[in-house]
Design an enzyme around this catalytic site. Structure first.
Site, PDB file in Angstrom:
ATOM      1  N   SER A 109       0.909  -1.157   0.153  1.00 16.55           N
ATOM      2  CA  SER A 109      -0.068  -0.011   0.011  1.00 16.55           C
ATOM      3  C   SER A 109       0.882   1.272  -0.003  1.00 16.55           C
ATOM      4  CB  SER A 109      -0.977   0.108   1.169  1.00 16.55           C
ATOM      5  OG  SER A 109      -2.125  -0.696   1.065  1.00 16.55           O
ATOM      6  N   LYS A 112       0.262   3.708  -2.667  1.00 15.50           N
ATOM      7  CA  LYS A 112      -0.894   4.614  -2.816  1.00 15.50           C
ATOM      8  C   LYS A 112      -0.203   6.335  -2.809  1.00 15.50           C
ATOM      9  CE  LYS A 112      -4.520   2.008  -0.775  1.00 15.50           C
ATOM     10  NZ  LYS A 112      -3.936   0.850  -0.802  1.00 15.50           N
ATOM     11  N   SER A 167      -5.925   3.443   4.294  1.00 16.43           N
ATOM     12  CA  SER A 167      -5.556   2.569   3.075  1.00 16.43           C
ATOM     13  C   SER A 167      -6.560   2.095   2.386  1.00 16.43           C
ATOM     14  CB  SER A 167      -4.421   1.654   3.813  1.00 16.43           C
ATOM     15  OG  SER A 167      -3.539   1.116   2.792  1.00 16.43           O
TER      16      SER A 167
END
Length: 394
Positions: A109, A112, A167
């Protein structure tokens, strides 16, 4: 022979500066990164692709290693489970140290941040968008989600908060689809890869907007520092990433979405300005964060960490402590910028001489015979005469 004598006469009258190509620097000895063995070995994973030799030296020759890169004479970096990491000064761009800084790793993640760097400049935070079925259909309900519902209407700002606080993989899909324009989500992913290319994050290739694993998806600790630097340069990103609690209005008849920032270093490491964690079975634990102390903002990026003994947050804290302990300006490399020349390698002149300038002295290599020298000089003189004739005809 008459022509040769004329050319050799030119050799005697042209003051030639002899330039000796510098000998290639000896490769620094490989130094293993200080490592802690986790209690349980991580699951087997495919071997990442090798790094191109030229790309491995971006930011400095010392960074072209799969092992440890730290300045000489500084305290040893802490031992961690992360298989790649980097500590850099966010403002000056100085790299304080790293482990396999350019090695390919799986992002999870922390990818991102690339989505934010690519699309935050494109999207109006006040724009209201509707969530489609396709935005949610390929998401595991057990994965990280902000809680979007099909047909729901949310502002872009709310989606950024859901992306960075929780997230939210659902938020990532919507943002990529809207930011991709007529190309939809693939267009958003392409924008991420275009931004990585612009930032010279050459080991980064996005396949999914959220960082969920995808075939051929990689990044590096060095690239993540470039991406973090671009993201933290934006005031709106800094505001979102440092938000601890947010409440997003729900659809009619549904409660609002209460967003609480995932566990990061915001409340545990003094001076933390924001951070992003990540985890998949393939990537293991990943982290990107920035902290400030005594006017210095240091970024730490790490990939491939294990939950024990310290976890990604504990290892990030240890690496930040090490970085802040070093004197300002201590350097083993630098973060390149998007507007500088692509070639990081400059030709060094022989000691005591200046490189020949255009229109100045002629330079010829040592070791050529008289005839070869004459041919080389004849070609150079002919080119110079031709250039003068062309210049006179403009």
């Amino acid at each position: 022979m008459t022509i040769l004598r004329v050319m050799l006469g030119a050799v005697l009258t042209v003051p030639a500066a002899v330039v000796v190509p510098p000998a290639p620097a000896a490769a620094a000895p490989f130094v293993s990164c200080p490592a802690v063995q986790p209690p349980a070995p991580p699951p087997a994973a495919p071997s990442p692709p090798p790094v191109d030799t030229a790309e491995a030296a971006v930011g400095g020759e010392a960074l072209a290693t799969a092992g440890l890169a730290i300045p000489a004479g500084v305290p040893m970096a802490p031992a961690v489970t992360a298989t790649a990491w980097l500590v850099a000064d966010l403002d000056s761009g100085v790299v304080l140290g790293g482990c396999g800084p350019h090695e390919h790793r799986t992002p999870a993640s922390v990818q991102k941040l690339l989505l934010a760097a690519a699309l935050m400049p494109r999207l109006d935070p006040a724009q209201v968008v509707e969530v489609s079925r396709d935005d949610l259909r390929d998401l595991d309900p057990a994965s990280s989600l902000m809680g979007l519902v099909e047909g729901g209407h949310y502002t872009i700002e709310s989606l950024w908060l859901g992306l960075l606080l929780k997230s939210g993989n659902d938020a990532a899909n919507v943002l990529a689809r809207v930011g991709g324009g007529s190309a939809g989500r693939p267009g958003g992913v392409q924008a991420m890869n275009d931004e990585a290319h612009r930032l010279r994050a050459n080991q980064t290739h996005a396949v999914t907007p959220s960082g969920l694993d995808g075939l051929g998806q990689y990044t590096s600790a060095y690239d993540l520092a470039l991406i973090a630097r671009a993201a933290f340069a934006r005031e709106d990103f800094r505001r979102y990433i440092s938000t601890r609690v947010a409440q997003i209005p729900g659809e009619p008849g549904t409660p609002p979405l209460a967003l609480t920032h995932d566990v990061t270093l915001l409340d545990t490491y003094p001076g933390t300005l924001g951070g992003k964690t990540g985890f998949t079975d393939l990537a293991r634990q990943t982290y990107v964060g920035v902290a400030e102390r005594d006017g210095r903002r240091l970024a730490v990026t790490l990939l491939g960490a294990e939950t024990a003994p310290l976890g990604s947050l504990g290892e990030a804290s240890a690496l930040l402590n090490w970085g802040f302990s070093l004197a300002p300006g201590t350097s083993v490399g630098r973060l390149v910028t998007s507007d500088e020349k692509k070639d990081d390698h400059q030709v060094a002149a022989v000691s005591g001489e200046r490189p020949a300038r255009a229109g100045g002295r002629l330079s010829v290599p040592i070791g050529l015979g008289a005839a070869a020298v004459a041919v080389v000089l004849a070609a150079l003189l002919w080119r110079r005469v031709g250039a003068r004739r062309r210049a006179g005809g403009r």
